[in-house]
Design an enzyme around this catalytic site. Structure first.
Site, PDB file in Angstrom:
ATOM      1  N   ARG A  15      13.763  -6.433   8.988  1.00 19.08           N
ATOM      2  CA  ARG A  15      12.960  -5.640  10.288  1.00 19.08           C
ATOM      3  C   ARG A  15      12.920  -7.114  10.885  1.00 19.08           C
ATOM      4  O   ARG A  15      12.850  -8.382  10.429  1.00 19.08           O
ATOM      5  CB  ARG A  15      11.551  -5.347   9.811  1.00 19.08           C
ATOM      6  CG  ARG A  15      11.757  -3.857   9.672  1.00 19.08           C
ATOM      7  CD  ARG A  15      10.193  -3.287   9.636  1.00 19.08           C
ATOM      8  NE  ARG A  15      10.087  -2.029   8.866  1.00 19.08           N
ATOM      9  CZ  ARG A  15       9.161  -1.785   8.267  1.00 19.08           C
ATOM     10  NH1 ARG A  15       8.034  -2.149   8.124  1.00 19.08           N
ATOM     11  NH2 ARG A  15       9.301  -0.581   7.750  1.00 19.08           N
ATOM     12  N   ARG A  47      11.466  -8.399   2.053  1.00 22.72           N
ATOM     13  CA  ARG A  47      11.566  -7.145   2.338  1.00 22.72           C
ATOM     14  C   ARG A  47      12.903  -6.704   3.001  1.00 22.72           C
ATOM     15  O   ARG A  47      13.412  -7.134   4.008  1.00 22.72           O
ATOM     16  CB  ARG A  47      10.485  -6.566   3.195  1.00 22.72           C
ATOM     17  CG  ARG A  47      10.318  -5.339   3.670  1.00 22.72           C
ATOM     18  CD  ARG A  47       9.085  -4.703   3.878  1.00 22.72           C
ATOM     19  NE  ARG A  47       8.557  -5.070   5.277  1.00 22.72           N
ATOM     20  CZ  ARG A  47       7.481  -4.468   5.862  1.00 22.72           C
ATOM     21  NH1 ARG A  47       6.730  -4.004   5.338  1.00 22.72           N
ATOM     22  NH2 ARG A  47       7.304  -5.010   7.190  1.00 22.72           N
ATOM     23  N   ARG A  54     -10.214   1.608   9.906  1.00 25.01           N
ATOM     24  CA  ARG A  54     -10.024   0.462  10.466  1.00 25.01           C
ATOM     25  C   ARG A  54     -11.111  -0.457  10.891  1.00 25.01           C
ATOM     26  O   ARG A  54     -10.969  -1.448  11.086  1.00 25.01           O
ATOM     27  CB  ARG A  54      -8.844   0.311  11.455  1.00 25.01           C
ATOM     28  CG  ARG A  54      -7.548   0.442  11.333  1.00 25.01           C
ATOM     29  CD  ARG A  54      -6.473   0.442  12.358  1.00 25.01           C
ATOM     30  NE  ARG A  54      -5.313   1.075  12.302  1.00 25.01           N
ATOM     31  CZ  ARG A  54      -4.064   0.630  11.405  1.00 25.01           C
ATOM     32  NH1 ARG A  54      -4.132  -0.641  11.208  1.00 25.01           N
ATOM     33  NH2 ARG A  54      -3.255   1.437  11.216  1.00 25.01           N
ATOM     34  N   ARG A  58       0.144 -11.507  12.212  1.00 29.96           N
ATOM     35  CA  ARG A  58      -0.289 -10.128  11.835  1.00 29.96           C
ATOM     36  C   ARG A  58      -1.271 -10.311  10.923  1.00 29.96           C
ATOM     37  O   ARG A  58      -2.400  -9.613  10.932  1.00 29.96           O
ATOM     38  CB  ARG A  58       0.781  -9.311  11.434  1.00 29.96           C
ATOM     39  CG  ARG A  58       1.588  -8.719  12.320  1.00 29.96           C
ATOM     40  CD  ARG A  58       2.690  -7.680  11.928  1.00 29.96           C
ATOM     41  NE  ARG A  58       3.440  -7.830  10.760  1.00 29.96           N
ATOM     42  CZ  ARG A  58       4.519  -7.880  10.350  1.00 29.96           C
ATOM     43  NH1 ARG A  58       5.470  -8.101  11.574  1.00 29.96           N
ATOM     44  NH2 ARG A  58       5.109  -8.172   9.158  1.00 29.96           N
ATOM     45  N   LYS A  99       0.595  -1.159   0.230  1.00 30.42           N
ATOM     46  CA  LYS A  99      -0.005   0.121  -0.161  1.00 30.42           C
ATOM     47  C   LYS A  99       0.910   1.314   0.029  1.00 30.42           C
ATOM     48  O   LYS A  99       0.688   2.135  -0.679  1.00 30.42           O
ATOM     49  CB  LYS A  99      -1.069   0.024   1.364  1.00 30.42           C
ATOM     50  CG  LYS A  99      -2.025  -1.022   1.467  1.00 30.42           C
ATOM     51  CD  LYS A  99      -2.980  -0.699   2.225  1.00 30.42           C
ATOM     52  CE  LYS A  99      -2.421  -0.467   3.865  1.00 30.42           C
ATOM     53  NZ  LYS A  99      -1.626  -1.676   4.227  1.00 30.42           N
TER      54      LYS A  99
END
Ligand SMILES: [Zn+2]
Length: 223
Positions: free
Chosen positions: A166, A131, A92, A177, A17
């Site tokens: 990360r 990533r 949300r 998640r 996004k």
């Protein structure tokens, strides 16, 4: 295009996004509002709202809906957003969605599209395992070794700092998640589907292709 382009991006963290939001907001000259940035800016500007947000954040509590909605409202009505906005990370919940709708209705405006970045759990896992993020905190450009690699291995294109992975980009946290997101987001998707403004985009396609689909949607206003 005379009419405002008001859109919402929905999707699990890591579905791309942020990358798309940057390109699309530039292309259509609309403002990009991400709740993360919204909170940070409000806190930095030390506005009365910002001070309230800060208190919640410092207490490790969720910033309440009314506060978030007020922040979003201030932004939407600012000059920067006169051609429209792209919301990312908000709403949300259905209650936030209703809050947004009320604000827009007041100004005789409405949401054009809600774009859902549709991705399967395993694809998201694969994506996030690839990533890499720039270690420079004032840059934080993200890369993907498969779909969006840096020009020079292990180094940021913009600032040449080393790229890192990360800590929470591991299989287990990614899955947790994702499931959490799906469960919480289902009612919101249903809400927008019923209104006929939900568009699902296969987010696992190359970034360029995803961008082209969104552009086509916004330019032709059909899908
Ligand atoms: Zn960098």
């Amino acid at each position: 295009m005379d009419e405002k382009v008001n859109i919402v991006f929905l999707g699990p963290p890591g579905a791309g996004k942020g990358t798309q939001a940057a390109g699309i907001s530039r292309r259509f000259a609309i403002c990009h509002i991400s709740t993360g940035n919204l909170f940070r800016q409000a806190v930095e500007a030390q506005t009365p709202l910002g001070r309230q947000v800060k208190a919640y954040m410092e207490a490790g509590a969720l910033v309440p809906d009314e506060l978030v909605i007020q922040l979003v409202k201030d932004h939407i009505q600012s000059k920067r957003c006169k051609r429209g906005f792209l919301l990312d990370g908000f709403p949300r919940t259905v209650s936030q969605a209703q809050g947004l709708e009320a604000i827009l209705r007041q100004q005789g405006d409405c949401l054009r599209w809600v774009i859902y970045f549709d991705i399967q759990e395993e694809d998201l896992v694969q994506r996030l395992l690839h990533r890499r993020v720039c270690s420079n905190v004032s840059c934080q450009q993200t890369y993907n070794l498969r779909t969006f690699p840096p020009q020079q291995e292990g180094k940021c294109d913009r600032c040449h700092s080393p790229l890192i992975r990360r800590k929470d980009d591991n299989r287990e946290s990614i899955s947790t998640r994702f499931r959490d997101f799906e469960k919480k987001t289902q009612p919101l998707l249903d809400y927008y589907r019923k209104k006929g403004i939900l568009v699902q985009i296969p987010a696992n396609r190359p970034a360029k292709e995803v961008e082209e689909r969104i552009v086509r949607l916004l330019e032709n206003d059909n899908f």
